[in-house]
Design a protein around this motif. Sequence first.
Motif, PDB file in Angstrom:
ATOM      1  N   ALA A 133       0.828  -1.216   0.000  1.00 45.54           N
ATOM      2  CA  ALA A 133       0.000   0.000   0.000  1.00 45.54           C
ATOM      3  C   ALA A 133       0.859   1.262   0.000  1.00 45.54           C
ATOM      4  CB  ALA A 133      -0.928  -0.004   1.210  1.00 45.54           C
ATOM      5  N   GLY A 134       2.167   1.108   0.135  1.00 45.14           N
ATOM      6  CA  GLY A 134       3.048   2.282   0.070  1.00 45.14           C
ATOM      7  C   GLY A 134       3.083   3.100   1.346  1.00 45.14           C
ATOM      8  N   VAL A 135       2.984   2.417   2.479  1.00 46.96           N
ATOM      9  CA  VAL A 135       3.011   3.097   3.771  1.00 46.96           C
ATOM     10  C   VAL A 135       4.305   3.909   3.961  1.00 46.96           C
ATOM     11  CG1 VAL A 135       3.423   2.470   6.185  1.00 46.96           C
ATOM     12  CG2 VAL A 135       1.319   1.760   5.074  1.00 46.96           C
ATOM     13  N   ALA A 136       5.388   3.438   3.350  1.00 46.75           N
ATOM     14  CA  ALA A 136       6.684   4.120   3.504  1.00 46.75           C
ATOM     15  C   ALA A 136       6.629   5.549   2.977  1.00 46.75           C
ATOM     16  CB  ALA A 136       7.781   3.330   2.797  1.00 46.75           C
ATOM     17  N   LEU A 172       0.535  13.171  12.094  1.00 43.36           N
ATOM     18  CA  LEU A 172       0.038  12.016  11.337  1.00 43.36           C
ATOM     19  C   LEU A 172      -1.149  11.436  12.098  1.00 43.36           C
ATOM     20  CD1 LEU A 172       0.157   9.634   9.278  1.00 43.36           C
ATOM     21  CD2 LEU A 172       1.851   8.559  10.794  1.00 43.36           C
ATOM     22  N   VAL A 173      -2.288  11.341  11.426  1.00 45.24           N
ATOM     23  CA  VAL A 173      -3.463  10.698  12.037  1.00 45.24           C
ATOM     24  C   VAL A 173      -3.670   9.354  11.358  1.00 45.24           C
ATOM     25  CG1 VAL A 173      -5.961  10.837  12.401  1.00 45.24           C
ATOM     26  CG2 VAL A 173      -4.527  12.868  12.742  1.00 45.24           C
ATOM     27  N   ILE A 174      -3.812   8.319  12.172  1.00 48.28           N
ATOM     28  CA  ILE A 174      -4.027   6.958  11.649  1.00 48.28           C
ATOM     29  C   ILE A 174      -5.403   6.495  12.108  1.00 48.28           C
ATOM     30  CG2 ILE A 174      -3.141   4.615  11.525  1.00 48.28           C
ATOM     31  CD1 ILE A 174      -0.418   5.607  12.410  1.00 48.28           C
ATOM     32  N   ALA A 175      -6.303   6.301  11.153  1.00 50.33           N
ATOM     33  CA  ALA A 175      -7.660   5.845  11.485  1.00 50.33           C
ATOM     34  C   ALA A 175      -7.744   4.339  11.237  1.00 50.33           C
ATOM     35  CB  ALA A 175      -8.680   6.585  10.631  1.00 50.33           C
ATOM     36  N   VAL A 176      -8.166   3.611  12.263  1.00 49.14           N
ATOM     37  CA  VAL A 176      -8.184   2.153  12.179  1.00 49.14           C
ATOM     38  C   VAL A 176      -9.602   1.644  12.433  1.00 49.14           C
ATOM     39  CG1 VAL A 176      -7.145   0.020  13.045  1.00 49.14           C
ATOM     40  CG2 VAL A 176      -5.837   2.155  13.148  1.00 49.14           C
ATOM     41  N   CYS A 199      -4.190  17.079   8.061  1.00 49.19           N
ATOM     42  CA  CYS A 199      -3.221  16.159   8.666  1.00 49.19           C
ATOM     43  C   CYS A 199      -2.768  15.127   7.629  1.00 49.19           C
ATOM     44  CB  CYS A 199      -3.863  15.379   9.821  1.00 49.19           C
ATOM     45  SG  CYS A 199      -4.583  16.427  11.089  1.00 49.19           S
ATOM     46  N   ARG A 200      -1.573  14.614   7.815  1.00 47.14           N
ATOM     47  CA  ARG A 200      -1.183  13.424   7.058  1.00 47.14           C
ATOM     48  C   ARG A 200      -2.099  12.295   7.520  1.00 47.14           C
ATOM     49  NH1 ARG A 200       5.229  12.545   7.579  1.00 47.14           N
ATOM     50  NH2 ARG A 200       5.243  14.681   8.363  1.00 47.14           N
ATOM     51  N   LEU A 201      -2.637  11.496   6.586  1.00 44.59           N
ATOM     52  CA  LEU A 201      -3.661  10.522   6.963  1.00 44.59           C
ATOM     53  C   LEU A 201      -3.311   9.112   6.478  1.00 44.59           C
ATOM     54  CD1 LEU A 201      -6.499  10.382   8.298  1.00 44.59           C
ATOM     55  CD2 LEU A 201      -7.470  10.725   6.017  1.00 44.59           C
ATOM     56  N   LEU A 202      -3.356   8.181   7.406  1.00 42.77           N
ATOM     57  CA  LEU A 202      -3.235   6.757   7.066  1.00 42.77           C
ATOM     58  C   LEU A 202      -4.507   6.082   7.552  1.00 42.77           C
ATOM     59  CD1 LEU A 202      -1.791   4.036   6.374  1.00 42.77           C
ATOM     60  CD2 LEU A 202      -0.657   4.182   8.614  1.00 42.77           C
ATOM     61  N   CYS A 203      -5.174   5.338   6.671  1.00 44.68           N
ATOM     62  CA  CYS A 203      -6.382   4.618   7.070  1.00 44.68           C
ATOM     63  C   CYS A 203      -6.130   3.118   6.917  1.00 44.68           C
ATOM     64  CB  CYS A 203      -7.578   5.026   6.223  1.00 44.68           C
ATOM     65  SG  CYS A 203      -8.019   6.763   6.434  1.00 44.68           S
ATOM     66  N   VAL A 204      -6.557   2.354   7.914  1.00 42.32           N
ATOM     67  CA  VAL A 204      -6.320   0.910   7.941  1.00 42.32           C
ATOM     68  C   VAL A 204      -7.655   0.238   8.214  1.00 42.32           C
ATOM     69  CG1 VAL A 204      -5.091  -0.942   9.142  1.00 42.32           C
ATOM     70  CG2 VAL A 204      -3.981   1.298   8.859  1.00 42.32           C
ATOM     71  N   GLY A 205      -8.098  -0.638   7.314  1.00 42.09           N
ATOM     72  CA  GLY A 205      -9.382  -1.296   7.566  1.00 42.09           C
ATOM     73  C   GLY A 205      -9.925  -2.007   6.341  1.00 42.09           C
ATOM     74  N   SER A 238      -9.385  11.962   0.475  1.00 39.80           N
ATOM     75  CA  SER A 238      -8.486  12.876   1.197  1.00 39.80           C
ATOM     76  C   SER A 238      -7.031  12.650   0.812  1.00 39.80           C
ATOM     77  CB  SER A 238      -8.631  12.674   2.708  1.00 39.80           C
ATOM     78  OG  SER A 238      -9.943  12.433   3.064  1.00 39.80           O
ATOM     79  N   ARG A 239      -6.806  11.858  -0.221  1.00 38.02           N
ATOM     80  CA  ARG A 239      -5.449  11.497  -0.663  1.00 38.02           C
ATOM     81  C   ARG A 239      -4.607  10.955   0.497  1.00 38.02           C
ATOM     82  NH1 ARG A 239      -6.385  15.440  -4.574  1.00 38.02           N
ATOM     83  NH2 ARG A 239      -5.908  17.140  -3.204  1.00 38.02           N
ATOM     84  N   GLY A 240      -5.252  10.157   1.334  1.00 42.98           N
ATOM     85  CA  GLY A 240      -4.523   9.478   2.398  1.00 42.98           C
ATOM     86  C   GLY A 240      -4.021   8.128   1.894  1.00 42.98           C
ATOM     87  N   VAL A 241      -3.149   7.511   2.672  1.00 42.13           N
ATOM     88  CA  VAL A 241      -2.691   6.150   2.337  1.00 42.13           C
ATOM     89  C   VAL A 241      -3.704   5.179   2.939  1.00 42.13           C
ATOM     90  CG1 VAL A 241      -0.848   4.451   2.637  1.00 42.13           C
ATOM     91  CG2 VAL A 241      -0.272   6.875   2.344  1.00 42.13           C
TER      92      VAL A 241
END
Length: 381
Positions: free
Chosen positions: A44-47, A102-106, A127-133, A146-149
């Motif tokens: 997913a390109g988390v890096a 960085l906000v990470i929504a799980v 915020c920088r956004l990472l969503c996991v789910g 939101s152009r998040g990862v």
Amino acid sequence: MSTLDPGRLEEAQDVEAADPGGMLRQVASSAAQIREARRAAVEAGVAALAEDGRPRAVVVTGMGGSGISGDVLAAVCGLGCPVPVTTVRGYRLPGWVGAADLVIAVSCSGTTEETLEVAAQAARRGCRLLCVGGAGSPLADLAARSRGVFVPVRSVGQPRSTLWGLTVPLLVAARALNLTDVPDAVLESTAARLEDVAHRCRPDSEPFVNPAKRIALDLAGDVPLVWGSSPLAETAAYRMCCQLNENAKYPAVYGGLPEADHNQVMAFDGFFARGAAPSGPSDLDDFFRDRSEDAEHGLHLVVLRDTEEHPQTAKRRAASVEMARDRGVAVTEILAEGDHPLERIATMIALADYVTVYLAITLGVDPTPVPAIQELKARIA
Ligand SMILES: O=P(O)(O)OC[C@H]1O[C@@H](O)[C@@H](O)[C@@H](O)[C@@H]1O
């Protein structure tokens, strides 16, 4: 109504029959989740989250079995982490969170209203956004808008049993940001340790050699106080209480040392400690008659014991256990295994997860469904 029957844990076919939702299979999938989630996070390109440098803070948002991924991340990053890592459970993002964070929504389902609400606030604040789910979910849509990862997670059944599928992407992100050192070799050694716990706790291993069945039988009917002997172990203690609630439909109180020595320790001298426990089914009394001199079910101190403890906290832990035993309070210790913080927290969580499923089974409770949680959601819908 649930009734206690230790015999339900004897035969593998009885155990399986008492677990129609396959919660034991879900718990046994933890090692596979680690491997699969590592691949998913990398693909997913988390890096790429590291391209703008290190964030000012990491804010994880999620509820229940998903929210705890934030606590695990913070525990593994530890006190040496160069930026704060915090978990938000609720509908509001704290006012201080902004574009530098960085906000990470799980969310395993990707539909939990609190999580979606906070993720939307984070997106609005830039915020920088990472969503996991869950793939194809409202959370996935929000990440795309939101152009998040977005890291897709395959649920193994219930969100709470998908803990490692949900947590490993956070660890992979944190290592890309140089917040923690969790190389692939540690992910693999942790997976191997979880396989080992799963083997020792498997349904066809009998209670006298199966540590999880033994602890479940010891605990049944008691009021658990679950303490961690380090910040890492305290997170595992919180997880164990949540699993007691959701799997065994059982009450539990969590705490951590040294704080619990300043308040919860007083319960050793109180109502529940004297065996004057709440009246329950009378077969419990017979079952526990010969467990201790006091005969009655009462308070039960469960200590999740980390191998790395502050020396003063280690003294407190030993003294607390001694004081509990002196007062007839039952004590169970669960020991962390391994060196790396991830191995240590994962092994405590794994054994505790099994305990909660076997407790459900011996109490005649189906470990998988959570009807009261569903009812609550329906009532406010
Ligand atoms: O991971 P998601 O889908 O957001 O669910 C978060 C939590 O929701 C609750 O209502 C329960 O179902 C919990 O078991 C679950 O951990």
